[in-house]
Design a protein around this motif. Structure first.
Motif, PDB file in Angstrom:
ATOM      1  N   SER A 162       0.812  -1.211   0.000  1.00 41.03           N
ATOM      2  CA  SER A 162       0.000   0.000   0.000  1.00 41.03           C
ATOM      3  C   SER A 162       0.848   1.265   0.000  1.00 41.03           C
ATOM      4  O   SER A 162       1.830   1.378   0.727  1.00 41.03           O
ATOM      5  N   VAL A 163       0.419   2.209  -0.825  1.00 39.48           N
ATOM      6  CA  VAL A 163       1.119   3.492  -0.886  1.00 39.48           C
ATOM      7  C   VAL A 163       0.303   4.620  -0.260  1.00 39.48           C
ATOM      8  O   VAL A 163       0.843   5.684   0.034  1.00 39.48           O
ATOM      9  N   ALA A 164      -1.001   4.382  -0.067  1.00 41.22           N
ATOM     10  CA  ALA A 164      -1.874   5.446   0.442  1.00 41.22           C
ATOM     11  C   ALA A 164      -2.372   5.177   1.858  1.00 41.22           C
ATOM     12  O   ALA A 164      -3.099   6.001   2.411  1.00 41.22           O
ATOM     13  N   GLU A 165      -2.015   4.056   2.434  1.00 39.27           N
ATOM     14  CA  GLU A 165      -2.405   3.729   3.802  1.00 39.27           C
ATOM     15  C   GLU A 165      -1.206   3.163   4.556  1.00 39.27           C
ATOM     16  O   GLU A 165      -0.397   2.442   3.978  1.00 39.27           O
ATOM     17  N   GLN A 166      -1.114   3.479   5.819  1.00 39.12           N
ATOM     18  CA  GLN A 166      -0.151   2.851   6.716  1.00 39.12           C
ATOM     19  C   GLN A 166      -0.937   2.316   7.901  1.00 39.12           C
ATOM     20  O   GLN A 166      -1.631   3.075   8.586  1.00 39.12           O
ATOM     21  N   ILE A 167      -0.832   1.004   8.123  1.00 39.94           N
ATOM     22  CA  ILE A 167      -1.669   0.338   9.107  1.00 39.94           C
ATOM     23  C   ILE A 167      -0.809  -0.362  10.150  1.00 39.94           C
ATOM     24  O   ILE A 167       0.164  -1.042   9.823  1.00 39.94           O
ATOM     25  N   GLN A 180      -0.376   7.228 -10.376  1.00 44.43           N
ATOM     26  CA  GLN A 180      -0.500   8.012 -11.594  1.00 44.43           C
ATOM     27  C   GLN A 180      -1.280   9.317 -11.375  1.00 44.43           C
ATOM     28  O   GLN A 180      -0.950  10.345 -11.950  1.00 44.43           O
ATOM     29  N   ALA A 181      -2.314   9.267 -10.553  1.00 42.21           N
ATOM     30  CA  ALA A 181      -3.214  10.418 -10.432  1.00 42.21           C
ATOM     31  C   ALA A 181      -3.144  11.114  -9.076  1.00 42.21           C
ATOM     32  O   ALA A 181      -3.610  12.243  -8.940  1.00 42.21           O
ATOM     33  N   GLY A 182      -2.579  10.439  -8.079  1.00 37.40           N
ATOM     34  CA  GLY A 182      -2.559  11.007  -6.741  1.00 37.40           C
ATOM     35  C   GLY A 182      -1.436  12.006  -6.536  1.00 37.40           C
ATOM     36  O   GLY A 182      -0.722  12.383  -7.465  1.00 37.40           O
ATOM     37  N   VAL A 183      -1.295  12.430  -5.302  1.00 36.51           N
ATOM     38  CA  VAL A 183      -0.291  13.426  -4.925  1.00 36.51           C
ATOM     39  C   VAL A 183       0.483  12.880  -3.733  1.00 36.51           C
ATOM     40  O   VAL A 183      -0.108  12.328  -2.801  1.00 36.51           O
ATOM     41  N   GLU A 184       1.795  13.038  -3.754  1.00 31.28           N
ATOM     42  CA  GLU A 184       2.598  12.587  -2.629  1.00 31.28           C
ATOM     43  C   GLU A 184       2.575  13.648  -1.530  1.00 31.28           C
ATOM     44  O   GLU A 184       2.895  14.815  -1.756  1.00 31.28           O
ATOM     45  N   HIS A 185       2.179  13.233  -0.355  1.00 25.60           N
ATOM     46  CA  HIS A 185       2.137  14.118   0.801  1.00 25.60           C
ATOM     47  C   HIS A 185       3.550  14.370   1.302  1.00 25.60           C
ATOM     48  O   HIS A 185       4.477  13.597   1.031  1.00 25.60           O
ATOM     49  N   SER A 186       3.738  15.454   2.025  1.00 24.72           N
ATOM     50  CA  SER A 186       5.074  15.785   2.528  1.00 24.72           C
ATOM     51  C   SER A 186       5.626  14.703   3.456  1.00 24.72           C
ATOM     52  O   SER A 186       6.841  14.577   3.618  1.00 24.72           O
ATOM     53  N   SER A 187       4.731  13.890   4.026  1.00 24.03           N
ATOM     54  CA  SER A 187       5.165  12.811   4.913  1.00 24.03           C
ATOM     55  C   SER A 187       5.681  11.600   4.143  1.00 24.03           C
ATOM     56  O   SER A 187       6.238  10.680   4.733  1.00 24.03           O
ATOM     57  N   GLY A 188       5.475  11.595   2.814  1.00 19.23           N
ATOM     58  CA  GLY A 188       5.882  10.468   1.987  1.00 19.23           C
ATOM     59  C   GLY A 188       4.748   9.540   1.617  1.00 19.23           C
ATOM     60  O   GLY A 188       4.881   8.725   0.701  1.00 19.23           O
TER      61      GLY A 188
END
Length: 299
Positions: free
Chosen positions: A26-31, A152-160
Motif C-alpha cells: 500500500s502506498v496510500a495507507e499505513q496500518i 498516476q493520479a494522486g499526490v505525494e504528501h510531505s510525509s511520503g
C-alpha cells in the motif's frame, strides 16, 4: 489538533484493519494495530488523516489531519466524515440483527457476528473509482491496478504517503497512462470518463435536496461502462447506503451456495430474489455473507 471519535461497544477493530491493509504494498495507507494513516486529496488539498486506535478497547479513537494548511470548516467536516467512513461507523448493525434474528438463512450467521460493520472508503470518489477498477477482475489484480491509479493520479504528501486522487487529479490522466500499466482500454476509459464528469460538475455525487441517493444511482447507471454491480458496490462503500443489492457479486453468490448447501451458485436473478427478503437492510446482509467466507476463530 486532535479530535475524538466514540467507538461503539463490541467494536471490531480487526475488521477495519483487515480492510485497509489488503494491499501489502500500500502506498496510500499505513496500518498498524494502534494506528491507521490514510492519504487522500480533498478539494485539491493533499492531506493525511492520522487515526490513533490505541484507545479502541476503551471505546475511543483520536484523529488528526495533516494538511500543511489551515483547514476551512467545510474541509475539516469532510475529513471527519472520512474518519467515520474508514472506521465503519456509518451503519448501525443492530437493526439488521433484530430484523434477521429468526431468519432461517442468515439468523444463525448474524448471531455469530453481532458487531460486524461495513467499512467504507474515505470518500465517495474513492469508493466509486475502486468499484470501477474492480469490475470483473480478481481482487489481487484489482488491488495492483488501484495502486497504479494512485501513483498516476494522486499526490505525494510531505510525509511520503501518497494521497488517493480526487476527480480533478484523475481527470488529468490520459487513457494511455493507464493502458500502458495493465489497465484494459475499456476500464481506463470508464474510469477517466467518470472522473471527468465529476470534475466538471456534470455528475453531482453530493446527496441533498433534488439529488437523492436514488438520483445519484440513476445518474451513475447512465455513464457508459458503469453497471448495476458498480453502482451498488459504490453506494455501499461510498455512502454507507443501507439497502444495496449485491446480487451480481460472485462472492455473495458463493456464500449463498454454501449456506443453502447446493452444488452450484444461485444465478443473479435468484440471488436478487433472496436478497429482497432483507430489504431495507441488504447492505448488512451482504456484509454477513462476505464475512461467512472468511470466518474468524474468535467470532
Amino acid at each position: 489538533m486532535k479530535h475524538s471519535i466514540a467507538l461503539p461497544q463490541g467494536y471490531r477493530l480487526h475488521d477495519v484493519l483487515a480492510f485497509h491493509s489488503r494491499d501489502a504494498e500500500s502506498v496510500a495507507e499505513q496500518i498498524s494495530p494502534e494506528r491507521l494513516r490514510k492519504g487522500v486529496v480533498m478539494d485539491g488539498v493533499p492531506l493525511v488523516i492520522d487515526i490513533a486506535l490505541g484507545g479502541a478497547d476503551t471505546g475511543l479513537a483520536e484523529y488528526a489531519v495533516q494538511a500543511g494548511v489551515a483547514l476551512p470548516p467545510a474541509l475539516a467536516e469532510q475529513a471527519r466524515n472520512a474518519v467515520l467512513n474508514v472506521l465503519g461507523l456509518r451503519i448501525d448493525p443492530q437493526p439488521f440483527l433484530d430484523f434477521a434474528a429468526n431468519d432461517s438463512l442468515l439468523g444463525e450467521l448474524s448471531r455469530r457476528q453481532p458487531g460486524l460493520r461495513i467499512v467504507q472508503s474515505a470518500t465517495v470518489f474513492e469508493a466509486l473509482t475502486w468499484a470501477i477498477i474492480g469490475q470483473q477482475i480478481n481482487l489481487p489484480f484489482a488491488i495492483s491496478l488501484r495502486r497504479t491509479f494512485i501513483l498516476q493520479a494522486g499526490v505525494e504528501h510531505s510525509s511520503g504517503l501518497w494521497c488517493y486522487p480526487d476527480a480533478a487529479g484523475a481527470s488529468r490522466l490520459q487513457v494511455g497512462d493507464l493502458t500502458s500499466r495493465k489497465f484494459s482500454r475499456a476500464k481506463a476509459e470508464t474510469l477517466l470518463r467518470f472522473a471527468a464528469l465529476v470534475a466538471s460538475g456534470e455528475l453531482d455525487l453530493v446527496p441533498g435536496p433534488g439529488n437523492s441517493i436514488d438520483d445519484i444511482g440513476k445518474a451513475l447507471l447512465a455513464v457508459k461502462g458503469i453497471g448495476p454491480w458498480t453502482v451498488n458496490y459504490g453506494l455501499l462503500r461510498g455512502y454507507g447506503y443501507p439497502d444495496c443489492s449485491l446480487h451480481g457479486d460472485v462472492a455473495i453468490r458463493a456464500a449463498l451456495q454454501a449456506l443453502l448447501g447446493e452444488d452450484s451458485k444461485p444465478d443473479m436473478a435468484r440471488t436478487e430474489e433472496i436478497l429482497k427478503r432483507y430489504a431495507p437492510h441488504r447492505t448488512m446482509a451482504a456484509a454477513h455473507l462476505w464475512a461467512s467466507l472468511h470466518p474468524r476463530a474468535a467470532d
